[in-house]
Design a protein around this motif. Structure first.
Motif, PDB file in Angstrom:
ATOM      1  N   GLN A  22      69.826  83.663  29.354  1.00 12.40           N
ATOM      2  CA  GLN A  22      69.405  83.249  30.691  1.00 12.40           C
ATOM      3  C   GLN A  22      69.527  81.726  30.799  1.00 12.40           C
ATOM      4  N   PRO A  23      70.298  81.240  31.768  1.00  8.50           N
ATOM      5  CA  PRO A  23      70.420  79.780  31.904  1.00  8.50           C
ATOM      6  C   PRO A  23      69.089  79.161  32.333  1.00  8.50           C
ATOM      7  N   ASP A  24      68.884  77.952  31.891  1.00  4.64           N
ATOM      8  CA  ASP A  24      67.656  77.239  32.244  1.00  4.64           C
ATOM      9  C   ASP A  24      67.770  76.540  33.593  1.00  4.64           C
ATOM     10  N   THR A  25      68.999  76.229  33.979  1.00  2.00           N
ATOM     11  CA  THR A  25      69.184  75.494  35.229  1.00  2.00           C
ATOM     12  C   THR A  25      70.341  76.101  36.018  1.00  2.00           C
ATOM     13  N   ILE A  26      70.381  75.778  37.282  1.00  3.92           N
ATOM     14  CA  ILE A  26      71.494  76.190  38.139  1.00  3.92           C
ATOM     15  C   ILE A  26      72.796  75.600  37.599  1.00  3.92           C
ATOM     16  N   GLU A  27      72.740  74.381  37.108  1.00  4.03           N
ATOM     17  CA  GLU A  27      73.936  73.727  36.587  1.00  4.03           C
ATOM     18  C   GLU A  27      74.495  74.482  35.382  1.00  4.03           C
ATOM     19  N   GLU A  28      73.623  74.975  34.487  1.00  2.00           N
ATOM     20  CA  GLU A  28      74.080  75.757  33.341  1.00  2.00           C
ATOM     21  C   GLU A  28      74.735  77.059  33.789  1.00  2.00           C
ATOM     22  N   GLN A  30      76.161  77.599  36.726  1.00  2.00           N
ATOM     23  CA  GLN A  30      77.413  77.225  37.367  1.00  2.00           C
ATOM     24  C   GLN A  30      78.487  76.927  36.315  1.00  2.00           C
ATOM     25  N   ASP A  31      78.132  76.198  35.287  1.00  2.00           N
ATOM     26  CA  ASP A  31      79.088  75.883  34.227  1.00  2.00           C
ATOM     27  C   ASP A  31      79.602  77.151  33.546  1.00  2.00           C
TER      28      ASP A  31
END
Length: 69
Positions: A22-28, A30-31
């Motif tokens: 699970q990504p911690d941020t929207i940016e992660e 998106q990447d």
């Protein structure tokens, strides 16, 4: 209009899921999505597009019922 048989993106998602922690941020997130998208073979996408006339005909032949797609 709601038929998954006429939506090649359904086949793309079934093959190319973003499988990671699970990504911690929207940016992660998106990447990761960009990374996965860039790994998709261009020929695979072209084949999905080329299959649309056959998909449409299969839905017509099945009178809106299930098809092999």
């Amino acid at each position: 209009a709601y038929s998954p048989d006429l939506n090649p993106i359904e086949h793309l998602w079934s093959k190319r899921r973003v499988e990671s922690e699970q990504p911690d941020t929207i940016e992660e997130l998106q990447d990761k999505v960009i990374e996965v998208w860039n790994k998709i073979d261009k020929e695979y996408l072209e084949n999905l597009v080329r299959s649309m006339p056959m998909r449409c005909q299969a839905v017509i032949d099945a009178k809106g019922g299930p098809t092999k797609y």
